[in-house]
Design an enzyme around this catalytic site. Structure first.
Site, short mmCIF file in Angstrom:
data_model
loop_
_atom_site.label_atom_id
_atom_site.label_comp_id
_atom_site.label_asym_id
_atom_site.label_seq_id
_atom_site.Cartn_x
_atom_site.Cartn_y
_atom_site.Cartn_z
N SER A 103 -10.65 -0.75 3.34
CA SER A 103 -9.86 -1.03 4.55
C SER A 103 -9.41 0.31 5.12
O SER A 103 -8.76 1.08 4.42
CB SER A 103 -8.61 -1.83 4.21
OG SER A 103 -8.94 -3.09 3.71
N ARG A 154 0.83 -1.21 0.00
CA ARG A 154 0.00 0.00 0.00
C ARG A 154 0.87 1.26 0.00
O ARG A 154 0.55 2.26 0.65
CB ARG A 154 -0.94 0.04 1.21
CG ARG A 154 -2.01 -1.02 1.23
CD ARG A 154 -3.00 -0.86 0.06
NE ARG A 154 -4.12 -1.77 0.22
CZ ARG A 154 -4.12 -3.03 -0.19
NH1 ARG A 154 -3.07 -3.55 -0.79
NH2 ARG A 154 -5.20 -3.78 -0.03
N GLU A 202 -4.71 3.26 6.50
CA GLU A 202 -4.51 3.18 5.06
C GLU A 202 -5.18 4.38 4.40
O GLU A 202 -4.69 4.95 3.43
CB GLU A 202 -5.11 1.88 4.50
CG GLU A 202 -4.85 1.72 3.03
CD GLU A 202 -5.63 0.59 2.36
OE1 GLU A 202 -5.66 -0.53 2.89
OE2 GLU A 202 -6.20 0.85 1.28
#
Ligand code: EPU
Length: 330
Positions: free
Chosen positions: A231, A157, A326
């Protein structure tokens, strides 16, 4: 109009839709990006607005998906997609044209331009696995640079665009390395289980993408029904020692070995900290996937942060693990 999937109303000093390259170059030449802060918005699927944005929101809306080259010997295809294309439109267009390799990333909300920035991933595949190069425009000079896959410094990520070059480049298009032959990638256990359950031993590309999408929507809220940022946290990576310690006290903890230790399922940590399905104000923890925070109706950015902070504190206290967001908070 609300341009974020969490569904949080927000305002900015300026909001500009960018549809062509010259328009972006003109904005740079006029000093629009150097005189005040700016934020590049793609699909708004990974961002939480906490108040008025004192600066310029650049909403990338450039379009186009083109086959650049075909290597008839290896079957390798290079396909360039504009940053403003919806990610899933690119995946579906590829499947319809028998350009293979992106199937596992079907149904991810957001845009093509955001994919390399945070290296989106799901069901055993990350964007980095199919990205050949990234064409980006320097926000101070307007000069274009093509970043090779290695130069993007992809991580979990993460990429150079989120790290050392943050704010310095705007991703304008992404070139993908796809294939004219379809080789299903079914290493992700939940995916192979779902394929077996559906009796699909040798799925077609379309069947694989459809199973991926149904798996996704069985666990995650649909953006058109429930506000969320997917998420909210990353899956944290801990040292082998820390993992062994946790495993002793919590034998059923979910973790996957990675190069530098173990990646823990943050969803498991949050669920076992008692947060799954709980609410705080008008924000809640999704009842089917604890890694997702949802808007229960009229939720504000500060309520999202309050809930995230409460969860982070509990996970830290119980497991000694610091959860990292995130989602981008602005
Ligand atoms: N789990 C729980 N409780 C929960 C959620 C998960 O115990 O409430 C455990 C389960 O054992 C499950 C395991 O965690 O088997 C993994 O869950 P899942 O397969 O749903 O994946 P994830 O690690 O929670 C990641 C990505 C998702 C991606 C899925 C599928 C991150 C931060 N998230 O979630 O990406 O769709 O894998 O590959 O890496 C996103 O980034 O927005 C996103 C949705």
């Amino acid at each position: 109009m609300i341009y974020n999937t969490f569904g949080i109303p927000a305002t900015a000093d300026h909001y500009i839709e960018v549809t062509d390259r010259q328009q972006l170059l003109d904005l740079i030449a006029q000093g629009t990006l150097s005189s005040a802060p700016f934020f590049v918005l793609g699909g708004g699927s990974n961002v939480v607005f906490t108040g008025h944005y004192h600066g310029t929101i650049l909403h990338l809306e450039n379009k186009g998906i083109h086959l650049l080259s075909t290597d008839s010997t290896s079957g390798t295809l290079l396909v360039e997609a504009a940053a403003g294309e919806q990610w899933d439109a690119f995946v579906q267009h590829s499947i319809n044209n028998s350009w293979h390799g992106a199937e596992n990333l079907a149904a991810i909300p957001g845009t093509v331009g955001a994919a390399p920035v945070q290296n989106v991933g799901a069901y055993g595949l990350e964007a980095k696995d199919i990205i050949h190069s990234v064409r980006a425009i320097h926000t101070a000079t307007g000069q274009e640079k093509v970043f090779t896959n290695a130069e993007c410094q992809f991580g979990y990520r993460s990429s150079i665009f989120k790290q050392s070059l943050q704010g310095q480049y705007i991703v304008w298009s992404v070139t993908f390395r796809l294939s004219s032959t379809f080789t299903p990638q079914v290493n992700y256990k939940a995916l192979s289980d779902a394929l077996s359950a559906a009796g699909l031993v040798h799925p077609t590309a379309r069947q694989l993408a459809d199973i991926v999408a149904s798996l996704r929507w069985s666990k995650l809220p649909r953006p058109d029904e429930t506000g969320s940022a997917g998420s909210f946290f990353k899956n944290p990576i801990v040292t082998p020692q820390h993992y062994e310690q946790l495993k002793t006290h919590h034998p059923d903890i979910v973790a996957y070995p990675v190069a530098d230790g173990y990646k823990l399922a943050a969803g498991w940590l949050i669920e076992h900290a008692g947060w799954k399905g709980r609410t705080l104000g008008r924000c809640g923890v999704y009842e089917k996937q604890a890694l997702v925070l949802v808007n229960l109706g009229g939720c504000s950015g500060s309520e999202v942060i309050a809930l995230a902070d409460a969860i982070t504190a509990d996970v830290k206290r119980l497991y000694g693990v610091t959860l990292e967001k995130e989602a981008i908070i602005i």
